[in-house]
Design an enzyme around this catalytic site. Structure first.
Site, mmCIF file in Angstrom:
data_model
loop_
_atom_site.group_PDB
_atom_site.id
_atom_site.type_symbol
_atom_site.label_atom_id
_atom_site.label_comp_id
_atom_site.label_asym_id
_atom_site.label_seq_id
_atom_site.Cartn_x
_atom_site.Cartn_y
_atom_site.Cartn_z
ATOM 1 N N GLY A 9 -5.846 -1.327 13.353
ATOM 2 C CA GLY A 9 -6.298 -0.346 13.103
ATOM 3 C C GLY A 9 -5.690 1.141 13.438
ATOM 4 C CB SER A 10 -7.549 4.240 14.724
ATOM 5 O OG SER A 10 -8.126 4.428 13.525
ATOM 6 C CB VAL A 11 -4.299 0.770 18.121
ATOM 7 C CG1 VAL A 11 -3.077 0.497 19.079
ATOM 8 C CG2 VAL A 11 -5.629 0.530 18.712
#
Lengths: 142, 572
Positions: free
Chosen positions: B283-285
């Site tokens: 995800g956004s990592v």
């Protein structure tokens, strides 16, 4: 003359023989003792080994934590509790008293030291506002 | 005839001479012989005397006082010990005794069995009687007795029972290092984790094997991750702590875990190492990697603005924002508001090839390098289309192990040099490969700090330690389909951000929201606080001093402007 030499020779032979026998016996005895000590060392090493394992087992952080909770009144260290030596006032005795505006000596009130991670006053005021999503928003997600 | 002559010659006799000559000759021969023998004896005795003199007088000073022990025996266990970075024992071989019976000698099987059951009550009576009456010369009754049990059995004095000395692998810390250390089979062969990877080295046994793990950090990490997992009823969790400068893994936990003494009793799910074997969409990592690539290639700077006014439609897909701002966003804003649209547009600016090149440099396109047999290869799109470039910019469509993410974040914050992850203690920083410039790394530190102060990572904030990180929540893929409400919530953070030393990652698998989180199970609500708690506990252990936010050098190191992005007329 020959007789004396023979007797001395015989005597020497007996002494040397006995000496050799004694030395050989002594070596054997020492060797036995050496082997005994060797196996003792081995047994000792083995018990050290077992004790090391036990030491590690007893040092299990979970157990230490449990024991500390049971017997010590210590808690998790807070960042506030940590200070460096530079944070101490340099000459603490000088500040025990100060003169107030009437020229009288009053006890010196030390200023609290700055806390780690302290915010600037305006930021602190802003941080007081708790931010949480509205109830309506949360309800929809549950 | 010749034999006679030889015999005369041997005696020194010459029969052809006269009798008186022969007599004189005989005496002469005898004298010569005595002389030669005497000379030989003389040489021999001189030699011995010299030896005696040499040993007792000449060599006196040089003789060592203690004989060098050529036969000093060292205790050698079957397998070498494994210790942590501070020398605390993590795995060792302990001698144990196993009980066996020579059934031919056993007098009364039933009576013996009943007697033995008083010492070892958990044995099965019928099996025991069957074994004892089997008339076999060797039959195992019980492997690996405790010393106390051995003493009890011994004092029963049952004829025909004997002990066999064995060595057994023991893990004093039990479950704490289960996934990393692995385990051995009954014959002490390493069959998982470090035990398997270093099986040969451990067998050769040249002293203990020192790992980079720290028992105290491992415990703090495991406990906090466990608490988070229980609070949010997650199906599983993973936690990692890495030294950003050496690539050493300081703590590594995967939950649920298992007892390495009895690995067979644990379900396969518990034995699964989520940190190195499990691959997940992070995800956004990944927006951190995306932003770092954009800043490094120069396709964007901190003031660049990207259009996030409406969902991005490409082919049959549509990219939306979770917290939609519906306006133009600057690069810092894209991270703070975790904008998928903005990230996708940023990725389009540098293109798919550059993205692949940098992800390859970051080690995201191959199996993670770590000294463990349990490593999982990433799941990559094939072919790598434009849509993949866009989704990968915000961490979807690519699945990697948490270890790779931690390694990637280390690379970003440590000044841009990538070093392979390792679980073996290193002396200093190993050689690395530069991926990002120092300037990019410096900007990324500020941006990561901004996410914690102003963005989705607020709950991770720990006063004095200046965390910086990124949340990442992705929907789980089950059989190739995304499942709503089954999420992977990840928070990865580095600290202290003015001079990052360690990276911490916590991933929760399918967390459920609670009343305290207002029903949210996104990373900012469930994983970020766990990371904060881990940092609070491990920072003092790792010798990181809490600092004052007002310190000018820290303010300067972390200062960044969060400007509102406006659509410029020129770009309209």
């Amino acid at each position: 003359m020959t007789r004396a030499v023979t007797i001395i020779g015989l005597l020497l032979t007996v002494i040397i023989g006995a000496g050799t026998y004694w030395v050989s016996h002594e070596v054997e005895r020492l060797e036995k003792r050496y082997a005994g000590i060797q196996s003792e060392i081995l047994a000792e090493q083995e018990s050290i080994h077992v004790l090391q394992a036990e030491w590690s087992y007893l040092n299990n952080p979970e157990r230490i934590e449990r024991l500390s909770q049971e017997y010590l009144s210590l808690a998790q260290i807070d960042t506030l509790q940590m200070a460096s030596i530079d944070d101490l006032p340099e000459n603490a005795d000088q500040h025990l008293y100060r003169l107030d505006k009437f020229g009288e000596a009053v006890a010196f009130l030390p200023v609290p030291r700055t806390r780690p991670g302290d915010l600037m006053p305006d930021e602190a005021a802003e941080a007081m506002i708790i931010d949480a999503p509205s109830v309506a928003n949360a309800g929809g997600n549950q | 005839m010749s034999f006679m002559r030889f015999s005369y010659w041997l005696r020194g006799d010459r029969p052809e001479l006269r009798p008186e000559q022969r007599e004189r000759l005989a005496i002469e021969t005898a004298r010569n012989r005595i002389f030669i023998t005497g000379a030989m004896f003389f040489v021999g005795f001189t030699w011995i005397s010299y030896g005696l003199l040499d040993a007792s007088v000449l060599r006196q000073g040089n003789e060592p006082a203690v004989a060098s022990g050529t036969d000093t025996r060292e205790l050698k266990t079957e397998r070498a010990d494994i210790v942590d970075r501070n020398g605390i024992l993590l795995a060792t071989d302990l001698p144990t005794n196993s009980l066996y019976a020579d059934a031919r000698v056993v007098k009364d099987p039933v009576e013996s069995a009943d007697l033995l059951l008083t010492a070892l009550p958990d044995l099965d009576r019928d099996t025991l009687i069957r074994h004892l009456s089997s008339r076999k010369a060797f039959v195992w009754l019980r492997r690996n007795l405790t010393p106390e049990q051995q003493y009890q059995v011994n004092s029963l004095g049952i004829p025909g029972l004997n002990f066999q000395r064995e060595e057994r692998r023991v893990y004093p810390h039990g479950r704490l290092f289960a996934h990393t250390l692995g385990f051995t089979d009954i014959d002490n062969n390493g069959i998982a984790g470090v035990e398997r990877e270093f099986d040969n080295e451990l067998r050769i046994n040249n002293g203990p094997l020192q790992l980079s793990l720290d028992t105290r950090v491992q415990y703090a990490l495991e406990e906090e991750v466990q608490k988070a997992m229980e609070t949010y009823s997650a199906a599983g969790a993973a936690g990692l702590v890495m030294d950003v400068y050496t690539g050493e893994v300081i703590g590594m936990t995967s939950l649920p875990d298992f007892d390495p003494h009895r690995p067979g009793q644990a379900p396969a799910d518990a034995r699964f190492n989520r940190t190195t074997l499990g691959v997940y969409e992070m995800g956004s990592v990944f927006k951190l990697f995306n932003t770092a690539i954009a800043l490094e290639t120069g396709s964007a700077n901190l003031n660049s603005v990207f259009d996030a006014t409406e969902p991005l439609r490409i082919a049959r897909f549509s990219i939306r924002d979770y917290h939609a701002e519906n306006r133009w966003l600057t690069v810092p804003e894209i991270l703070v508001h975790s904008s998928n649209i903005g990230s996708a547009r940023m990725a389009m600016a540098f293109g798919g090839e550059t993205q692949q090149k940098y992800l390859k440099k970051l080690g995201m396109l191959e199996k993670p390098e770590i000294e463990l047999p349990e490593v999982g290869g990433p799941l990559l799109p094939h072919p790598w289309r434009e849509i993949n470039t866009m989704t990968i910019s915000y961490g979807h469509g690519i699945a990697v192990t948490p270890l790779q993410v931690v390694n990637g974040i280390s690379t970003i914050v440590n000044g841009g040099i990538r070093r392979p992850s390792t679980i073996v203690k290193q002396d200093g920083a190993p050689a690395g490969e530069r991926v990002f410039s120092r300037k990019t790394s410096d900007l990324m530190r500020r941006l990561m700090r901004l996410v914690v102060t102003d963005g989705s990572g607020k709950k991770a904030e720990v006063a004095g330690y200046f965390l910086g990180g990124k949340t990442g929540t992705s929907e789980k893929l089950v059989n190739g389909r995304y499942v709503k409400n089954a999420r992977m919530s990840t928070f990865v953070a580095a600290f202290p951000m003015q001079d990052p030393k360690y990276v911490v990652l916590v991933t929760l698998d399918e967390p459920k929201g609670t009343k305290e989180t207002y029903g949210f199970a996104t990373a900012g609500w469930v994983s970020a606080p766990a990371v904060g708690k881990v940092v609070t506990r491990i920072a003092p252990l790792l010798g990181i001093e809490p600092a004052n936010a007002k310190a000018p050098e820290i303010e300067q190191a972390l200062q960044i402007e969060l400007r509102k992005g406006e659509r410029k007329l020129a770009s309209f």
